[in-house]
Design a protein around this motif. Structure first.
Motif, PDB file in Angstrom:
ATOM      1  N   GLY A   1       3.587  11.143  22.638  1.00  0.00           N
ATOM      2  CA  GLY A   1       4.924  10.895  23.171  1.00  0.00           C
ATOM      3  C   GLY A   1       5.842  12.090  23.000  1.00  0.00           C
TER       4      GLY A   1
ATOM      5  N   THR B   1       5.890   0.749  19.421  1.00  0.00           N
ATOM      6  CA  THR B   1       4.688   0.564  20.233  1.00  0.00           C
ATOM      7  C   THR B   1       4.020  -0.774  19.935  1.00  0.00           C
ATOM      8  OG1 THR B   1       3.427   1.857  18.604  1.00  0.00           O
ATOM      9  CG2 THR B   1       4.229   3.007  20.546  1.00  0.00           C
TER      10      THR B   1
ATOM     11  N   LEU C   1       1.970   4.368  33.086  1.00  0.00           N
ATOM     12  CA  LEU C   1       2.060   4.585  31.647  1.00  0.00           C
ATOM     13  C   LEU C   1       1.112   3.577  31.005  1.00  0.00           C
ATOM     14  CD1 LEU C   1       5.925   4.984  31.298  1.00  0.00           C
ATOM     15  CD2 LEU C   1       4.217   6.784  31.016  1.00  0.00           C
TER      16      LEU C   1
ATOM     17  N   MET D   1       1.956   6.692  24.444  1.00  0.00           N
ATOM     18  CA  MET D   1       3.354   7.129  24.429  1.00  0.00           C
ATOM     19  C   MET D   1       3.933   7.237  23.028  1.00  0.00           C
ATOM     20  SD  MET D   1       4.303   4.601  27.541  1.00  0.00           S
ATOM     21  CE  MET D   1       2.863   3.571  27.213  1.00  0.00           C
TER      22      MET D   1
ATOM     23  N   LEU E   1       5.574   8.428  19.959  1.00  0.00           N
ATOM     24  CA  LEU E   1       6.321   9.625  19.578  1.00  0.00           C
ATOM     25  C   LEU E   1       5.735  10.221  18.309  1.00  0.00           C
ATOM     26  CD1 LEU E   1       8.951  11.234  20.435  1.00  0.00           C
ATOM     27  CD2 LEU E   1      10.045  10.041  18.526  1.00  0.00           C
TER      28      LEU E   1
ATOM     29  N   GLU F   1       8.696  16.356  30.101  1.00  0.00           N
ATOM     30  CA  GLU F   1       9.753  15.763  30.918  1.00  0.00           C
ATOM     31  C   GLU F   1      11.003  16.634  30.937  1.00  0.00           C
ATOM     32  OE1 GLU F   1       8.100  11.423  29.467  1.00  0.00           O
ATOM     33  OE2 GLU F   1      10.100  12.087  28.851  1.00  0.00           O
TER      34      GLU F   1
ATOM     35  N   MET G   1       5.037  14.491  25.694  1.00  0.00           N
ATOM     36  CA  MET G   1       5.591  14.008  26.962  1.00  0.00           C
ATOM     37  C   MET G   1       7.086  14.289  27.050  1.00  0.00           C
ATOM     38  SD  MET G   1       3.424  10.436  27.168  1.00  0.00           S
ATOM     39  CE  MET G   1       4.329   9.761  28.570  1.00  0.00           C
ATOM     40  N   VAL G   2       7.798  14.158  25.928  1.00  0.00           N
ATOM     41  CA  VAL G   2       9.223  14.485  25.904  1.00  0.00           C
ATOM     42  C   VAL G   2       9.425  15.951  26.279  1.00  0.00           C
ATOM     43  CG1 VAL G   2      11.239  14.778  24.404  1.00  0.00           C
ATOM     44  CG2 VAL G   2       9.882  12.683  24.272  1.00  0.00           C
TER      45      VAL G   2
ATOM     46  N   HIS H   1       9.273   5.226  24.744  1.00  0.00           N
ATOM     47  CA  HIS H   1       9.296   6.143  25.877  1.00  0.00           C
ATOM     48  C   HIS H   1      10.543   5.938  26.725  1.00  0.00           C
ATOM     49  CE1 HIS H   1       8.165   7.851  29.820  1.00  0.00           C
ATOM     50  NE2 HIS H   1       7.607   8.768  29.055  1.00  0.00           N
ATOM     51  N   ARG H   2      10.939   7.005  27.386  1.00  0.00           N
ATOM     52  CA  ARG H   2      12.111   7.027  28.257  1.00  0.00           C
ATOM     53  C   ARG H   2      12.121   5.891  29.270  1.00  0.00           C
ATOM     54  NH1 ARG H   2      11.357  11.399  32.758  1.00  0.00           N
ATOM     55  NH2 ARG H   2      10.024   9.671  33.452  1.00  0.00           N
TER      56      ARG H   2
ATOM     57  N   TYR I   1       6.260   8.952  36.533  1.00  0.00           N
ATOM     58  CA  TYR I   1       4.894   8.575  36.179  1.00  0.00           C
ATOM     59  C   TYR I   1       4.378   7.513  37.138  1.00  0.00           C
ATOM     60  CZ  TYR I   1       5.708  11.038  31.788  1.00  0.00           C
ATOM     61  OH  TYR I   1       5.987  11.994  30.853  1.00  0.00           O
TER      62      TYR I   1
END
Length: 407
Positions: free
Chosen positions: A211, A275, A234, A195, A197, A218, A214-215, A366-367, A231
């Motif tokens: 990440g 992270t 994760l 994840m 970013l 999403e 993934m943004v 992550h969100r 998800y």
């Protein structure tokens, strides 16, 4: 002298930047080996990279650091997927780069479809690049079975192709050759590894990580459907299941050396607050809670406050010995150590007021992970990994009796 602690090393930004070793890394690892080139302390490398097999990563680290490293000391972001047995016999779409088929096979997956293969079967789905559009229209040469899950292994090369085809699979309930369906929600399961970013390579500033991809996915999904992409799991840092697996590998190293003293403290050394530090502190909370309960509770690797679950159920268990060990822990705490050679403060002095720095930080996690300032506050901050090793030896009062390896 038997240690009661172990090291969890991040790789990018801590030991290397791209393919270039950070100078302090080689110096640090000289202190971790004895004269027979054996580790004095259990060591595991925990990376969110996922574009190669563990053995290849171990070989790369051995070459870059000049020390012998085995694949059993390496955790890739996708390593815990071995536990998700219920997906191994299903038709699964894989997104990422590198030898995905080989990686998936080693993890237990038997019916993997790559994005490139899906594009070959349905060439009309990928239309952004005009030069790659099909010259002639034709029906698919083969008929795919229903795609029952999607695994995001890491950032792909052609983002527009992967984003388009993943959305197609989600909105057709696993039949990308069909029109979009209004009844495709809840969508088929999505499992995501890594994840991050951003991550630190040779460039002066951090680069996009998985990440970021993934943004994009999403937000595209929500813009089209008005609903949240969910998800099923994760995986990778900062998820607890990754640290639990790392602790298991630490225990196995200690057992192989017949060390009787239990490994009680893990030191997680990383360069990324969102992270490495978040994950270490989250796992420390789990260990403290587990210790307070006084029982060996099963791991519930759930995103803190999140909507997706990474819990490992009995249905997911495999017959491999390490999975049966995941229900127990020996460590009592996991200490986070931030180095300033990567994503966090790579070109500045060690911050004097970390709380003020964190308060002003934009949350890059992550969100599905709740922002908690306490979770992104490192217990220790040092300039580099060599200083981290010195600090930990001092904290543990660990003296290798001068029997360490000399350059």
């Amino acid at each position: 002298m038997q240690p009661s602690f172990g090291f969890l090393f991040d790789i990018d930004g801590v030991l290397v930047r791209g393919k270039t070793p950070i100078p302090a890394a080689r110096k640090a690892f000289q202190k971790l080996l004895n004269s027979q080139e054996q580790f004095l302390v259990p060591v595991v490398f925990v990376t969110n990279a996922g574009n190669c097999l563990r053995q290849k990563k171990a070989d790369q680290l051995s070459h870059l650091l000049g020390v012998p490293i085995s694949q059993d000391q390496v955790i890739m972001s996708h390593s815990p997927l071995r536990m998700f047995k219920r997906y191994h016999d299903k038709c699964v779409l894989a997104s990422g780069q590198g030898p995905l088929l080989d990686i998936a096979k080693h993890l237990g997956f038997r019916q993997l479809i790559t994005i490139d293969r899906l594009r070959e079967i349905y060439p009309l789905l990928d239309m952004v690049d005009h030069d790659r559009r099909p010259k002639a229209l034709h029906a698919p040469a083969v008929e795919l079975p229903k795609i029952e899950a999607i695994v995001l292994f890491g950032e792909p090369v052609r983002w527009e192709t992967n984003l388009q085809l993943i959305i197609d699979v989600l909105l057709t309930n696993g039949h990308p050759g069909n029109p979009y369906s209004q009844s495709s929600y809840p969508h088929i399961p999505v499992l995501a590894c890594n994840m991050d970013l951003m991550w630190m390579a040779e460039a002066h500033s951090p680069r996009f990580g998985h990440g970021t991809f993934m943004v994009c996915l999403e937000n595209i999904y929500k813009k089209i459907t008005g609903k949240e992409l969910r998800y099923e799991a994760l995986i990778g840092k900062p998820s607890e299941v990754t640290y639990h697996y790392a602790e298991y590998l630490i225990r196995m190293q200690a057992a192989a050396k017949q060390w009787e003293k239990p490994i009680q403290t893990l030191y997680a050394i990383g360069d990324n607050l969102m992270t490495d530090i978040y994950g270490a502190n989250l796992y420390n909370r789990y260990l403290e809670e587990n210790s307070r309960r006084g029982s060996k509770a099963r791991l519930q690797a759930k995103a803190a406050g999140g909507t997706g679950s990474t819990a490992v159920s009995q249905e997911d268990e495999m017959d491999n010995p390490w999975e049966s060990e995941l229900a127990s822990t020996a460590a009592t705490n996991c200490r986070s150590v931030l180095v300033c050679t990567g994503v966090s403060n790579p070109h500045t002095e060690v911050p004097s007021d970390i709380r003020e720095t964190i308060t002003k930080t934009v949350f890059h996690g992550h969100r599905d992970f709740r922002f908690d300032p306490a979770l992104v506050e490192p217990e220790h901050i040092v300039p580099d990994v060599d200083a981290a090793v010195d600090l930990i030896f001092q904290l543990e009062n660990f003296m290798p009796n001068g029997n360490h390896r000399t350059p």
